[in-house]
Design an enzyme around this catalytic site. Structure first.
Site, mmCIF file in Angstrom:
data_model
loop_
_atom_site.group_PDB
_atom_site.id
_atom_site.type_symbol
_atom_site.label_atom_id
_atom_site.label_comp_id
_atom_site.label_asym_id
_atom_site.label_seq_id
_atom_site.Cartn_x
_atom_site.Cartn_y
_atom_site.Cartn_z
ATOM 1 N N GLU A 98 8.555 43.861 21.017
ATOM 2 C CA GLU A 98 9.646 44.962 20.854
ATOM 3 C C GLU A 98 11.080 44.383 20.490
ATOM 4 O OE1 GLU A 98 10.417 47.170 24.651
ATOM 5 O OE2 GLU A 98 11.675 48.590 23.357
ATOM 6 N N CYS B 185 10.557 51.313 24.844
ATOM 7 C CA CYS B 185 11.475 52.157 25.057
ATOM 8 C C CYS B 185 12.206 52.446 23.540
ATOM 9 C CB CYS B 185 12.564 51.916 26.106
ATOM 10 S SG CYS B 185 11.995 51.885 27.705
ATOM 11 N N ASN C 29 5.636 56.462 24.634
ATOM 12 C CA ASN C 29 5.444 55.232 25.212
ATOM 13 C C ASN C 29 5.388 55.459 26.699
ATOM 14 O OD1 ASN C 29 6.020 52.493 25.838
ATOM 15 N ND2 ASN C 29 8.081 52.878 26.346
ATOM 16 N N GLU C 30 6.532 55.425 27.279
ATOM 17 C CA GLU C 30 6.248 55.761 28.887
ATOM 18 C C GLU C 30 6.819 57.131 29.206
ATOM 19 O OE1 GLU C 30 8.439 52.495 30.807
ATOM 20 O OE2 GLU C 30 6.795 51.253 30.707
HETATM 21 O O1 AHR Z 1 9.267 45.652 28.086
HETATM 22 C C1 AHR Z 1 10.530 46.265 28.236
HETATM 23 C C2 AHR Z 1 10.093 47.520 28.417
HETATM 24 O O2 AHR Z 1 9.506 47.869 29.543
HETATM 25 C C3 AHR Z 1 9.476 48.658 27.382
HETATM 26 O O3 AHR Z 1 10.549 48.848 26.547
HETATM 27 C C4 AHR Z 1 9.128 49.659 28.321
HETATM 28 O O4 AHR Z 1 8.086 50.334 27.810
HETATM 29 C C5 AHR Z 1 9.054 49.367 29.691
HETATM 30 O O5 AHR Z 1 9.667 49.997 30.464
#
Ligand code: AHR
Length: 641
Positions: free
Chosen positions: A43, A231, A362-363
């Site tokens: 990321e 994110c 993602n989340e």
């Molecule tokens: O790894 C950092 C963040 O942690 C990522 O962007 C997210 O998916 C999680 O909240």
């Protein structure tokens, strides 16, 4: 008489606990291990891409940051403009005007953090897109942190149309905090996409990656790479989500995007974290291919980051997002006669990348997620029935939302469910059995983001966190039939520009260090074996962990043992079911530190794997495991006499 491993340590320690027995049933593997099992999650957080893995050394090379000269110090007569752009999707450019003033006119670039890292005698490719209505001249200088400028190159600019100039510059010094200065010596020059890249990039590519960091990834032997992030896939707003189509094609024309992590830098308030997309989806796929990793791209499901916003695309308006997913599959795998397959070929890769998996969301949490995921799944299944689809169980590893989403993923037929856990040391130790009773009939697990967060230890990448991850991972390995993929997170962090820790690899402008957590991941990836063997650890104290696999290619039995106790533990390993074979000794690759606060630094990697021989007798091995120990014991087998 069988000699125990680390017998010296055992002899020196009067606190040795009584022996326990680890029984391994080698007769038949209970499940295959996914060759892609252990991998990485990339990321662009902590300056992981721009300022990190992506080798570009200049910040805001396109002058398209909201403040056009962010990253640049202008002096003399300098303007920015966007009326006649060289690159329509990055329209702004700079104008340097020599109006005769004695102090001159020009710009200096400050790099991503505290300067630019240059290495003496290394070559750097300086490029820019330029034009000048009348013959003009610029001077490019490399300046060290004491303000010496021993290197300069004068370049004539001739031509009223935009054109690219390239100069190879050799650095006369090593300095992690250098500056690049561009003077206008004569006339008026307009410039865009001003870039400085080392020529010594990973695999020598021009739009390349920082060699040391890419090498560190390669050395991990990751089976899978999830990208472009968590994110940032969602964005703080839908407009700033990662849009893969903006990250492909000519690099100069990939539109700048605000990074979702453009906040939260310690001691660095102003906003300068943008994504040039120089490291884009093509480069991600290429890196996966270099490393032999399965690519796992993740795309927005039409929800902006739910921690930040309630912005969501109505379910009946999701088609452009679904098209992004279908087009991405075509970009990765499609014939060169297709629109997106042709773009891949035009970028230099006619052969398909062999994409097998795609993540959607993602989340995410709540009903808003499955109702969006469903149309994606239908559309992808209809066009690409072989594609594996990865859904999510949200940001938490348990709780109401998690319990809601798992059955929903099962109902929708997701192939894998991405679980995230950034948890305490105690959690990691007490959850090594997390997957023992998971549903074997539902989707498989992708442990997509996890790391042991030792808050008392300052969230450091210390041995405590790495050892406890190693202990936890014995549980992943024992349950490799249900946990098919696992990736630690996050991957990268710049020591002068991070928002989140711990992270697997740290670096500054010139150096990098692999953390103990890195080496634990590497030990698992390099010793994953091919099939899970049933194990039983009798009479073991709390915090002694083990798992075992076979490696059918080498006929070895590979045992992982983690001693997270404060005393030496002696373990008698008994391998049953070898049929007409016996153990033939082997090797133990191990990490150990008495002090759980031990960390590696940019100056020294003190905690790295070491190797010792192991002796066996018949079907038995005796191990004496020092406290705070993780080891991989590779046992050869031979025909029994
Ligand atoms: O790894 C950092 C963040 O942690 C990522 O962007 C997210 O998916 C999680 O909240």
């Amino acid at each position: 008489m069988l000699k125990p491993l680390f017998s010296l340590a055992l002899a020196a320690c009067s606190l040795a606990a009584p022996a326990q027995t680890l029984t391994i049933d080698a007769a038949k593997a209970t499940a295959d291990i996914n060759p892609a099992m252990y991998g990485i999650f990339f990321e662009d957080i902590n300056l992981a891409a721009d300022g990190g893995l992506y080798a570009e050394l200049l910040k805001n090379r396109s002058f398209d940051f909201p403040q056009p000269l962010t990253g640049w110090r202008p002096f003399g007569n300098v303007e920015t403009d966007d009326t006649h752009p060289a690159y329509p999707r990055n329209p702004r450019y700079v104008r340097l005007i020599n109006d005769g003033r004695r102090s001159g006119s020009g710009i200096e670039n400050e790099g991503f953090r505290n300067g630019i890292g240059l290495k003496k005698d290394a070559d750097y490719r300086f490029t820019a897109t330029v034009r000048a209505a009348a013959p003009a001249k610029i001077r490019v200088e490399m300046i060290d942190s004491r303000n010496n400028n021993p290197m300069h190159r004068d370049i004539d600019i001739d031509g009223a149309e935009w054109h690219k100039i390239t100069e190879l510059l050799r650095a006369p010094f090593t300095d992690a905090h250098s500056t690049l200065r561009i003077f206008c010596l004569k006339g008026t020059v307009e410039m865009d996409h001003v870039s400085l890249m080392p020529t010594d990039t990973w695999r020598g590519r021009e739009n390349g990656l920082r060699r040391d960091l890419a090498q560190a990834l390669f050395d991990l032997q990751p089976g899978v790479m999830r990208f472009p992030g968590g994110c940032i896939v969602e964005g703080n707003t839908l407009a700033s989500r990662y849009q893969w189509k903006n990250s492909v094609g000519p690099v100069e024309n990939r539109p700048l995007n605000e990074n979702r992590w453009n906040y939260g830098f310690k001691n660095h308030f102003y906003s300068d974290y943008f994504q040039s997309y120089g490291l884009g989806f093509f480069e991600f796929f290429q890196l996966c291919e270099d490393m032999g990793s399965e690519p796992l791209p993740v795309l927005s499901c039409g929800l902006a980051c739910q921690f930040e916003s309630k912005e969501r695309v109505p379910v009946d308006s999701l088609q452009p997002f679904i098209d992004d997913a279908l087009d991405l599959i075509e970009f990765a795998n499609g014939p060169v006669t297709t629109k997106w397959g042709k773009l891949r070929a035009d970028m230099g890769h006619a052969a398909p990348f062999g994409l097998k998996m795609i993540g959607i969301g993602n989340e995410q949490w709540g009903k808003v997620y499955p109702e969006r995921l469903e149309p994606f799944i239908k559309a992808i299944r209809a066009k690409y029935p072989e594609m594996k689809i990865v859904g999510t169980s949200g940001p938490n590893a348990e709780g109401k939302e998690f319990d809601y989403l798992w059955p929903e993923m099962k109902r929708l037929g997701a192939d894998l469910v991405d679980e995230h856990y950034y948890r305490s040391p105690e959690w990691f130790l007490s959850h090594a059995n997390r997957y023992d009773n998971y549903d074997r009939k539902g989707p498989k697990v992708f442990a997509g983001e996890y790391a042991c967060h030792d808050k008392k230890g300052g969230l450091a990448n210390n041995w405590r966190s790495a050892l406890y991850e190693a202990a936890f991972m014995t549980g992943i390995e024992r349950n490799a039939d249900v946990v098919r993929l696992a990736t630690y997170a996050p991957l990268f962090a710049h020591v002068d520009g991070w928002q989140w820790k711990p992270d697997m690899i740290w670096y500054d402008n010139l150096r990098m260090t692999r953390t103990p957590n890195y080496y634990v991941q590497q030990l698992y990836a390099q010793n994953k074996g091919t099939g899970v063997l049933r194990t039983a650890l009798a009479d073991a104290p709390a915090h002694l962990y083990a798992s075992a696999v076979e490696d059918s290619r080498t006929r070895e039995i590979v045992v992982k043992v983690a001693n997270a106790t404060d005393t030496v533990q002696t373990v008698r390993v008994q391998v049953n079911g070898l049929k007409r074979r016996a153990l033939d000794g082997g090797l133990c690759i191990y990490m150990q530190a008495d002090d759980l606060a031990t960390e590696n630094s940019l100056d020294a990697e003190t905690l790295v794997p070491r190797t010792r021989p192991v002796q066996a007798a018949g079907t038995e091995v005796q191990l004496a495991l020092p406290k705070h120990f993780f080891g991989v014991v590779r046992l050869r087998t031979k025909a029994a006499k």
